[in-house]
Enzyme design. Structure first.
Site, PDB file in Angstrom:
ATOM      1  N   SER A 175       0.798  -1.235   0.000  1.00 38.95           N
ATOM      2  CA  SER A 175       0.000   0.000   0.000  1.00 38.95           C
ATOM      3  C   SER A 175       0.830   1.284   0.000  1.00 38.95           C
ATOM      4  O   SER A 175       0.478   2.220  -0.734  1.00 38.95           O
ATOM      5  CB  SER A 175      -0.977  -0.001   1.181  1.00 38.95           C
ATOM      6  OG  SER A 175      -1.953  -0.971   0.945  1.00 38.95           O
ATOM      7  N   THR A 227      -7.337  -2.640   7.151  1.00 40.88           N
ATOM      8  CA  THR A 227      -7.262  -3.982   6.553  1.00 40.88           C
ATOM      9  C   THR A 227      -7.421  -5.060   7.621  1.00 40.88           C
ATOM     10  O   THR A 227      -7.714  -4.759   8.781  1.00 40.88           O
ATOM     11  CB  THR A 227      -5.956  -4.133   5.727  1.00 40.88           C
ATOM     12  OG1 THR A 227      -6.026  -5.356   4.991  1.00 40.88           O
ATOM     13  CG2 THR A 227      -4.699  -4.136   6.589  1.00 40.88           C
ATOM     14  N   GLY A 264     -15.771 -13.702   4.697  1.00 40.28           N
ATOM     15  CA  GLY A 264     -15.202 -12.577   5.442  1.00 40.28           C
ATOM     16  C   GLY A 264     -15.479 -11.236   4.766  1.00 40.28           C
ATOM     17  O   GLY A 264     -16.421 -11.104   3.970  1.00 40.28           O
ATOM     18  N   GLY A 265     -14.645 -10.244   5.094  1.00 46.94           N
ATOM     19  CA  GLY A 265     -14.858  -8.882   4.604  1.00 46.94           C
ATOM     20  C   GLY A 265     -14.888  -8.785   3.088  1.00 46.94           C
ATOM     21  O   GLY A 265     -15.776  -8.148   2.506  1.00 46.94           O
ATOM     22  N   GLY A 305      -6.525 -10.403  -8.645  1.00 46.04           N
ATOM     23  CA  GLY A 305      -6.932  -9.308  -7.762  1.00 46.04           C
ATOM     24  C   GLY A 305      -6.124  -8.027  -7.854  1.00 46.04           C
ATOM     25  O   GLY A 305      -6.429  -7.071  -7.140  1.00 46.04           O
ATOM     26  N   LYS A 358     -11.501  -4.614   9.557  1.00 51.34           N
ATOM     27  CA  LYS A 358     -12.479  -3.977   8.658  1.00 51.34           C
ATOM     28  C   LYS A 358     -13.888  -3.920   9.263  1.00 51.34           C
ATOM     29  O   LYS A 358     -14.661  -3.030   8.953  1.00 51.34           O
ATOM     30  CB  LYS A 358     -12.525  -4.705   7.316  1.00 51.34           C
ATOM     31  CG  LYS A 358     -11.316  -4.421   6.444  1.00 51.34           C
ATOM     32  CD  LYS A 358     -11.432  -5.081   5.085  1.00 51.34           C
ATOM     33  CE  LYS A 358     -10.193  -4.816   4.262  1.00 51.34           C
ATOM     34  NZ  LYS A 358     -10.247  -5.397   2.930  1.00 51.34           N
ATOM     35  N   ASP A 407     -13.190  -1.359  -1.482  1.00 47.90           N
ATOM     36  CA  ASP A 407     -13.046  -2.717  -2.044  1.00 47.90           C
ATOM     37  C   ASP A 407     -14.227  -2.974  -2.978  1.00 47.90           C
ATOM     38  O   ASP A 407     -14.110  -3.700  -3.975  1.00 47.90           O
ATOM     39  CB  ASP A 407     -13.070  -3.789  -0.930  1.00 47.90           C
ATOM     40  CG  ASP A 407     -11.771  -3.824  -0.145  1.00 47.90           C
ATOM     41  OD1 ASP A 407     -10.740  -3.351  -0.664  1.00 47.90           O
ATOM     42  OD2 ASP A 407     -11.791  -4.311   1.003  1.00 47.90           O
TER      43      ASP A 407
HETATM   44  P1  NAP Z   1     -11.029 -12.413   6.024  1.00 49.16           P
HETATM   45  O1  NAP Z   1     -11.981 -11.388   6.519  1.00 49.16           O
HETATM   46  O2  NAP Z   1     -10.016 -12.993   6.936  1.00 49.16           O
HETATM   47  O3  NAP Z   1     -11.949 -13.560   5.394  1.00 49.16           O
HETATM   48  C1  NAP Z   1     -11.475 -14.593   4.632  1.00 49.16           C
HETATM   49  C2  NAP Z   1     -12.507 -15.723   4.641  1.00 49.16           C
HETATM   50  O4  NAP Z   1     -11.886 -16.821   4.025  1.00 49.16           O
HETATM   51  C3  NAP Z   1     -12.895 -16.171   6.039  1.00 49.16           C
HETATM   52  O5  NAP Z   1     -14.019 -15.493   6.491  1.00 49.16           O
HETATM   53  C4  NAP Z   1     -13.125 -17.661   5.846  1.00 49.16           C
HETATM   54  O6  NAP Z   1     -14.494 -17.916   5.514  1.00 49.16           O
HETATM   55  C5  NAP Z   1     -12.266 -18.018   4.663  1.00 49.16           C
HETATM   56  N1  NAP Z   1     -11.049 -18.678   5.146  1.00 49.16           N
HETATM   57  C6  NAP Z   1     -10.105 -18.210   6.010  1.00 49.16           C
HETATM   58  N2  NAP Z   1      -9.164 -19.129   6.233  1.00 49.16           N
HETATM   59  C7  NAP Z   1      -9.514 -20.212   5.497  1.00 49.16           C
HETATM   60  C8  NAP Z   1      -8.952 -21.498   5.321  1.00 49.16           C
HETATM   61  N3  NAP Z   1      -7.831 -21.864   5.962  1.00 49.16           N
HETATM   62  N4  NAP Z   1      -9.576 -22.347   4.487  1.00 49.16           N
HETATM   63  C9  NAP Z   1     -10.704 -21.999   3.840  1.00 49.16           C
HETATM   64  N5  NAP Z   1     -11.303 -20.795   3.996  1.00 49.16           N
HETATM   65  C10 NAP Z   1     -10.722 -19.926   4.794  1.00 49.16           C
HETATM   66  O7  NAP Z   1     -10.186 -11.844   4.807  1.00 49.16           O
HETATM   67  P2  NAP Z   1     -10.703 -10.867   3.679  1.00 49.16           P
HETATM   68  O8  NAP Z   1     -10.407  -9.461   4.029  1.00 49.16           O
HETATM   69  O9  NAP Z   1     -12.111 -11.225   3.345  1.00 49.16           O
HETATM   70  O10 NAP Z   1      -9.706 -11.234   2.475  1.00 49.16           O
HETATM   71  C11 NAP Z   1      -9.810 -12.461   1.799  1.00 49.16           C
HETATM   72  C12 NAP Z   1      -8.842 -12.495   0.623  1.00 49.16           C
HETATM   73  O11 NAP Z   1      -9.156 -11.447  -0.300  1.00 49.16           O
HETATM   74  C13 NAP Z   1      -7.371 -12.265   1.023  1.00 49.16           C
HETATM   75  O12 NAP Z   1      -6.557 -13.073   0.228  1.00 49.16           O
HETATM   76  C14 NAP Z   1      -7.131 -10.819   0.675  1.00 49.16           C
HETATM   77  O13 NAP Z   1      -5.773 -10.547   0.352  1.00 49.16           O
HETATM   78  C15 NAP Z   1      -8.009 -10.681  -0.559  1.00 49.16           C
HETATM   79  N6  NAP Z   1      -8.408  -9.280  -0.778  1.00 49.16           N
HETATM   80  C16 NAP Z   1      -7.940  -8.693  -1.887  1.00 49.16           C
HETATM   81  C17 NAP Z   1      -8.281  -7.375  -2.152  1.00 49.16           C
HETATM   82  C18 NAP Z   1      -7.763  -6.735  -3.393  1.00 49.16           C
HETATM   83  O14 NAP Z   1      -7.753  -5.493  -3.450  1.00 49.16           O
HETATM   84  N7  NAP Z   1      -7.367  -7.494  -4.399  1.00 49.16           N
HETATM   85  C19 NAP Z   1      -9.092  -6.664  -1.252  1.00 49.16           C
HETATM   86  C20 NAP Z   1      -9.558  -7.322  -0.124  1.00 49.16           C
HETATM   87  C21 NAP Z   1      -9.207  -8.641   0.102  1.00 49.16           C
HETATM   88  P3  NAP Z   1     -15.290 -19.133   6.226  1.00 49.16           P
HETATM   89  O15 NAP Z   1     -14.873 -19.111   7.673  1.00 49.16           O
HETATM   90  O16 NAP Z   1     -16.699 -18.777   6.033  1.00 49.16           O
HETATM   91  O17 NAP Z   1     -14.891 -20.394   5.543  1.00 49.16           O
END
Ligand code: NAP
Length: 260
Positions: free
Chosen positions: A16, A62, A128-129, A224, A66, A102
């Site tokens: 970032s 982040t 998740g978020g 992404g 969030k 996002d």
């Molecule tokens: P988060 O809030 O931690 O949520 C991720 C979700 O993934 C969790 O709620 C969980 O859902 C699932 N998960 C976590 N660990 C897991 C595992 N070991 N096996 C299977 N499922 C699992 O994270 P987030 O902010 O949503 O981000 C998720 C991904 O999106 C990350 O890789 C992040 O880098 C990416 N992202 C990218 C951008 C971009 O600009 N490109 C923006 C935001 C996020 P369940 O518990 O329901 O299974």
């Protein structure tokens, strides 16, 4: 010079600061952008005080704050309210406002996809978020996705929440990965059996690596990185109260510069 920062946990590999400087330099903006590693949610509130006191002009938020940051905010934009998570905060009329860019980043990815293919069904992996932002965009663009969770709890706010086992029987041809599975340094992992996507389209929110294992096995995929750039771009527009639009040339230039 305006002062911004990223609030999160374990931020040492964050792109970032560089990304925000690249965007700023393209539009003659001057800013500093700090990584503000915060070990506990209570310390987020002292960062919000920094915003109220004018020591900072805005923050990105982040993982893992969030959603946890919401109680410290005075107002949410309609987008952030609908999603229930924020990644950009700022002061407006002496109030701390939370927004979610996002949403804008993912909307760009999904619109790209929809310009070439109308899905028969959509699965969002993870709850998740990022899944919440993706879900809101899907709904706004007329899609009705299933959200796939390891522990589907019906109170989650998603209309169609299913387990990974149930997901395998759903008619779909667009898979959105909103889990961190496949992210560097665990790039040889995938959130589902890769055979499942061989005749399907994938949008993977992961930006490192640029091509994840899941993407590599899909019929067609979008990663992404554009989402990452656009969410930062829109956050800067908000902070500088400007409405510059990003085009594919600028996006390409930023991507090339980020690669250095
Ligand atoms: P988060 O809030 O931690 O949520 C991720 C979700 O993934 C969790 O709620 C969980 O859902 C699932 N998960 C976590 N660990 C897991 C595992 N070991 N096996 C299977 N499922 C699992 O994270 P987030 O902010 O949503 O981000 C998720 C991904 O999106 C990350 O890789 C992040 O880098 C990416 N992202 C990218 C951008 C971009 O600009 N490109 C923006 C935001 C996020 P369940 O518990 O329901 O299974």
């Amino acid at each position: 010079m305006k002062k911004f920062g990223l609030i999160g946990y374990k931020l040492n590999h964050s792109k970032s600061p560089r990304l925000h400087q690249l965007i700023a330099s393209l539009f003659n903006r001057e800013l500093s952008y700090d990584l503000l590693d915060v070990a506990h949610i209570n310390d987020v509130s002292s960062r919000i005080d920094d915003l109220k006191n004018g020591r900072y002009d805005g923050f990105n938020i982040t993982i893992p704050y969030k959603e946890a940051v919401l109680p410290f905010l005075d107002r949410l934009t309609p987008k952030a309210k609908k999603i229930g998570a924020v990644n950009t905060i700022y002061i407006e009329d002496n109030l701390v406002v939370g927004d979610n860019t996002d949403y804008d980043g993912f909307k760009y990815l999904l619109e790209q996809h929809l310009s070439m293919h109308q899905p028969s069904g959509v699965l969002i992996l993870g709850s998740g978020g990022a899944a919440k932002s993706s879900y809101a965009v899907c709904k706004d663009l007329g899609l009705d996705p299933y959200v796939v969770s390891r522990k589907p709890v019906q109170s989650s706010g998603f209309k169609n929440l299913v387990s990974y086992k149930e997901a395998m029987d759903i008619t779909c041809d667009l898979i959105i990965n909103a889990t961190p599975i496949g992210m560097y340094p665990h790039s040889d992992a995938a959130p589902i059996d890769v055979g499942f996507v061989k005749d399907k389209y994938v949008i993977d929110l992961i930006y490192n690596p640029r091509i994840t294992k899941l993407m590599d096995h899909a019929k067609h995929s979008i990663g992404g990185i554009d989402m990452l750039i656009i969410q930062a771009f829109v956050a800067q527009n908000i902070w500088f109260n400007e409405s510059i639009t990003i085009d594919s040339d600028i996006l390409k230039r930023i991507k090339e510069d980020l690669n250095e």
